[in-house]
Design a protein around this motif. Structure first.
Motif, PDB file in Angstrom:
ATOM      1  N   LEU A   1     -10.412 -27.718   9.146  1.00 46.69           N
ATOM      2  CA  LEU A   1     -10.643 -26.930   7.941  1.00 46.69           C
ATOM      3  C   LEU A   1      -9.601 -25.825   7.815  1.00 46.69           C
ATOM      4  O   LEU A   1      -9.324 -25.100   8.761  1.00 46.69           O
ATOM      5  CB  LEU A   1     -12.043 -26.314   7.990  1.00 46.69           C
ATOM      6  N   ILE A   2      -9.000 -25.709   6.639  1.00 46.64           N
ATOM      7  CA  ILE A   2      -7.998 -24.683   6.378  1.00 46.64           C
ATOM      8  C   ILE A   2      -8.706 -23.432   5.875  1.00 46.64           C
ATOM      9  O   ILE A   2      -9.390 -23.467   4.848  1.00 46.64           O
ATOM     10  CB  ILE A   2      -6.971 -25.171   5.338  1.00 46.64           C
ATOM     11  N   GLY A   3      -8.552 -22.348   6.584  1.00 46.57           N
ATOM     12  CA  GLY A   3      -9.206 -21.100   6.214  1.00 46.57           C
ATOM     13  C   GLY A   3      -8.188 -20.002   5.942  1.00 46.57           C
ATOM     14  O   GLY A   3      -7.206 -19.850   6.677  1.00 46.57           O
ATOM     15  N   SER A   4      -8.401 -19.242   4.868  1.00 49.20           N
ATOM     16  CA  SER A   4      -7.506 -18.144   4.500  1.00 49.20           C
ATOM     17  C   SER A   4      -8.336 -16.905   4.206  1.00 49.20           C
ATOM     18  O   SER A   4      -9.355 -16.989   3.505  1.00 49.20           O
ATOM     19  CB  SER A   4      -6.664 -18.503   3.268  1.00 49.20           C
ATOM     20  N   ASN A   5      -7.908 -15.768   4.734  1.00 56.68           N
ATOM     21  CA  ASN A   5      -8.628 -14.512   4.547  1.00 56.68           C
ATOM     22  C   ASN A   5      -7.650 -13.411   4.175  1.00 56.68           C
ATOM     23  O   ASN A   5      -6.559 -13.305   4.746  1.00 56.68           O
ATOM     24  CB  ASN A   5      -9.361 -14.110   5.833  1.00 56.68           C
ATOM     25  N   THR A   6      -8.037 -12.584   3.207  1.00 55.15           N
ATOM     26  CA  THR A   6      -7.242 -11.411   2.851  1.00 55.15           C
ATOM     27  C   THR A   6      -8.147 -10.183   2.828  1.00 55.15           C
ATOM     28  O   THR A   6      -9.320 -10.273   2.469  1.00 55.15           O
ATOM     29  CB  THR A   6      -6.572 -11.568   1.475  1.00 55.15           C
ATOM     30  N   PHE A   7      -7.572  -9.056   3.207  1.00 53.35           N
ATOM     31  CA  PHE A   7      -8.256  -7.766   3.174  1.00 53.35           C
ATOM     32  C   PHE A   7      -7.278  -6.752   2.584  1.00 53.35           C
ATOM     33  O   PHE A   7      -6.130  -6.669   3.023  1.00 53.35           O
ATOM     34  CB  PHE A   7      -8.683  -7.329   4.573  1.00 53.35           C
ATOM     35  N   SER A   8      -7.710  -6.000   1.590  1.00 55.24           N
ATOM     36  CA  SER A   8      -6.809  -5.056   0.947  1.00 55.24           C
ATOM     37  C   SER A   8      -7.515  -3.748   0.670  1.00 55.24           C
ATOM     38  O   SER A   8      -8.747  -3.691   0.572  1.00 55.24           O
ATOM     39  CB  SER A   8      -6.254  -5.636  -0.359  1.00 55.24           C
ATOM     40  N   ALA A   9      -6.731  -2.672   0.532  1.00 57.25           N
ATOM     41  CA  ALA A   9      -7.241  -1.350   0.193  1.00 57.25           C
ATOM     42  C   ALA A   9      -6.250  -0.683  -0.746  1.00 57.25           C
ATOM     43  O   ALA A   9      -5.030  -0.874  -0.621  1.00 57.25           O
ATOM     44  CB  ALA A   9      -7.449  -0.505   1.447  1.00 57.25           C
ATOM     45  N   ASN A  10      -6.778   0.080  -1.710  1.00 50.91           N
ATOM     46  CA  ASN A  10      -5.946   0.741  -2.708  1.00 50.91           C
ATOM     47  C   ASN A  10      -6.422   2.164  -2.940  1.00 50.91           C
ATOM     48  O   ASN A  10      -7.619   2.444  -2.857  1.00 50.91           O
ATOM     49  CB  ASN A  10      -6.008  -0.015  -4.043  1.00 50.91           C
ATOM     50  N   ILE A  11      -5.479   3.039  -3.267  1.00 53.57           N
ATOM     51  CA  ILE A  11      -5.815   4.403  -3.659  1.00 53.57           C
ATOM     52  C   ILE A  11      -4.609   4.985  -4.399  1.00 53.57           C
ATOM     53  O   ILE A  11      -3.461   4.585  -4.159  1.00 53.57           O
ATOM     54  CB  ILE A  11      -6.179   5.274  -2.436  1.00 53.57           C
ATOM     55  N   SER A  12      -4.852   5.921  -5.319  1.00 48.95           N
ATOM     56  CA  SER A  12      -3.757   6.534  -6.052  1.00 48.95           C
ATOM     57  C   SER A  12      -4.268   7.766  -6.784  1.00 48.95           C
ATOM     58  O   SER A  12      -5.434   8.153  -6.660  1.00 48.95           O
ATOM     59  CB  SER A  12      -3.149   5.546  -7.062  1.00 48.95           C
ATOM     60  N   CYS A  13      -3.374   8.368  -7.546  1.00 45.52           N
ATOM     61  CA  CYS A  13      -3.741   9.411  -8.502  1.00 45.52           C
ATOM     62  C   CYS A  13      -2.733   9.352  -9.631  1.00 45.52           C
ATOM     63  O   CYS A  13      -1.781  10.133  -9.674  1.00 45.52           O
ATOM     64  CB  CYS A  13      -3.754  10.791  -7.857  1.00 45.52           C
ATOM     65  N   GLU A  14      -2.926   8.397 -10.518  1.00 43.66           N
ATOM     66  CA  GLU A  14      -1.987   8.207 -11.618  1.00 43.66           C
ATOM     67  C   GLU A  14      -1.952   9.414 -12.548  1.00 43.66           C
ATOM     68  O   GLU A  14      -0.978   9.646 -13.246  1.00 43.66           O
ATOM     69  CB  GLU A  14      -2.349   6.949 -12.395  1.00 43.66           C
ATOM     70  N   GLU A  15      -3.038  10.208 -12.559  1.00 39.96           N
ATOM     71  CA  GLU A  15      -3.090  11.375 -13.442  1.00 39.96           C
ATOM     72  C   GLU A  15      -2.051  12.408 -13.065  1.00 39.96           C
ATOM     73  O   GLU A  15      -1.559  13.144 -13.910  1.00 39.96           O
ATOM     74  CB  GLU A  15      -4.494  11.984 -13.387  1.00 39.96           C
ATOM     75  N   GLU A  16      -1.666  12.450 -11.773  1.00 36.37           N
ATOM     76  CA  GLU A  16      -0.750  13.484 -11.311  1.00 36.37           C
ATOM     77  C   GLU A  16       0.587  12.934 -10.829  1.00 36.37           C
ATOM     78  O   GLU A  16       1.631  13.534 -11.066  1.00 36.37           O
ATOM     79  CB  GLU A  16      -1.407  14.282 -10.177  1.00 36.37           C
ATOM     80  N   THR A  17       0.594  11.803 -10.140  1.00 36.58           N
ATOM     81  CA  THR A  17       1.818  11.321  -9.515  1.00 36.58           C
ATOM     82  C   THR A  17       2.324  10.002 -10.066  1.00 36.58           C
ATOM     83  O   THR A  17       3.479   9.655  -9.859  1.00 36.58           O
ATOM     84  CB  THR A  17       1.599  11.142  -7.999  1.00 36.58           C
ATOM     85  N   ARG A  18       1.470   9.216 -10.719  1.00 32.76           N
ATOM     86  CA  ARG A  18       1.823   7.880 -11.214  1.00 32.76           C
ATOM     87  C   ARG A  18       2.130   6.907 -10.096  1.00 32.76           C
ATOM     88  O   ARG A  18       2.623   5.809 -10.347  1.00 32.76           O
ATOM     89  CB  ARG A  18       3.027   7.932 -12.170  1.00 32.76           C
ATOM     90  N   LEU A  19       1.860   7.269  -8.858  1.00 32.87           N
ATOM     91  CA  LEU A  19       2.124   6.386  -7.728  1.00 32.87           C
ATOM     92  C   LEU A  19       0.826   5.766  -7.228  1.00 32.87           C
ATOM     93  O   LEU A  19      -0.220   6.414  -7.203  1.00 32.87           O
ATOM     94  CB  LEU A  19       2.801   7.141  -6.586  1.00 32.87           C
TER      95      LEU A  19
END
Length: 373
Positions: A64-82
């Motif tokens: 069986l072929i199994g694939s897993n991804t885990f991601s996390a995001n954070i920003s402050c577009e109101e001040e830095t746009r990054l």
């Protein structure tokens, strides 16, 4: 002699497919795995958001072929746009023998803008974002799960003897290689009120440095993967309330890598604030009009909490790829994919920790302009 022959077999069955035609997994749940689709999604919700996605491909096929991804995001577009993102990827194939690991950091720059479509048209809103990704990867082989012919006896059942291959002296992992990618995406909003319309699009490229994996006495270059998507959203509110917006979503995704291609056409409908249902069709040829369909994919998306000031919204997605190609459902028993996303409202990089105004349609997991109302 047996030692050399075993290595040849492992190269053919483990590394061989990577040399001929290698392709990263193509996930059906793009809406819960956006960092895998495009690094320009880094920090796309503004607030801290965590996602996980698991894909089990071909339940009936041995190994069986199994694939897993885990991601996390954070920003402050109101001040830095990054925007800042992180994604970890784990892929298993060959009954758990061959494993691929990748850990990458992502950085995006986001630029909201406004525009008019006519002399008297009201102001429309949009977003253009660009992203880069850098990470490290490695492959390793679980030799203790391999069984060789010299371990069997013609007179007894099961495995009796230790192998002469010398498992303890075999290379367990490949070199640690650097991996890079980049992407761009855009979102546009047309109109407002009872029938807002949105369009989102993007393009990305992964493994752009063609990292070389040295493994089992061979060098395997990882060829670039190119992904493209285009989605259109048509919203309609209920009883004049913006918070009750429901959408029809129509779109397409395309993936290309080392001669292989995959095209997915999708249609989704928001049944209510808690439920979205949809169906996708996956095929290799996009332009040719024929019956060459690889899989039909029904989707169910659950939105457990409102995206308001009191609760952190959680989205769960379940999809099943019903194999309709000549490979056959009866031979593969299809593919299952499960994903989850949890957004922590108000947890971001802004100095004021202000809670941003609701972005229309985000509750349904859509990629919409991250601009303010």
């Amino acid at each position: 002699m047996l030692h050399s022959f075993a290595k040849i077999l492992l190269l053919v069955f483990s590394a061989g497919p990577l040399i001929v035609k290698a392709q990263d997994p193509v996930f059906a749940q793009y809406y819960l795995n956006q960092n895998y689709l495009n690094p320009a999604f880094a920090g796309y919700t503004n607030d801290l958001t965590g996602s996980a996605n698991t894909r089990w491909q071909y339940h009936r096929v041995p190994g069986l072929i199994g694939s897993n991804t885990f991601s996390a995001n954070i920003s402050c577009e109101e001040e830095t746009r990054l925007g800042i993102g992180m994604i970890a990827y784990h892929h298993v194939e060959g009954e758990g023998y061959l494993n691929s690991l990748n850990l990458s950091g992502q950085l995006s720059a986001n630029f909201p803008f406004k525009f008019r479509t006519g002399a008297r048209a009201k102001m429309n809103k949009g977003l253009i974002a660009g992203g880069i990704q850098f990470g490290i990867g490695q492959k390793y082989l679980q030799w203790d799960k391999l069984t060789f012919s010299d371990q069997f006896s013609p007179y007894l059942q099961g495995v009796q003897n230790p192998s002469n291959v010398g498992i303890d002296n075999q290379p367990v992992s490949s070199n640690l290689f650097l991996d890079a990618g980049l992407g761009i995406r855009g979102s546009l909003e047309f109109g407002s009120g009872r029938r807002p319309k949105f369009v989102s699009f993007g393009a990305s490229a992964f493994h752009i440095n063609r990292p070389v994996q040295t493994f089992l006495e061979t060098e395997i270059p990882l060829e670039p993967r190119y992904s493209f998507y285009l989605f259109s959203y048509l919203g309609n509110n209920r009883k004049g309330k913006t918070r009750d917006l429901k959408y029809w979503t129509l779109g397409a995704l395309a993936d290309y890598q080392q001669g292989l291609q995959s095209h997915t056409l999708s249609l989704y409908k928001d049944a209510n604030e808690l439920l979205t249902v949809g169906v996708s069709v996956r095929r290799q040829n996009f332009i040719n009009i024929d019956r060459n369909v690889d899989a039909v994919i029904p989707h169910v998306i659950l939105n457990l909490f409102d995206n308001d000031n009191r609760r952190d919204p959680v989205t769960i997605g379940i999809s099943y790829e019903w194999t309709v190609s000549t490979l056959g459902e009866e031979q593969t028993f299809g593919t299952t994919e499960i994903g989850i996303r949890w957004r922590f409202n108000g947890t971001n990089l802004c100095d004021s920790r202000k809670r941003l105004c609701k972005v229309k349609g985000f509750d349904m997991g859509h990629d919409l302009p991250n601009v303010y109302y």
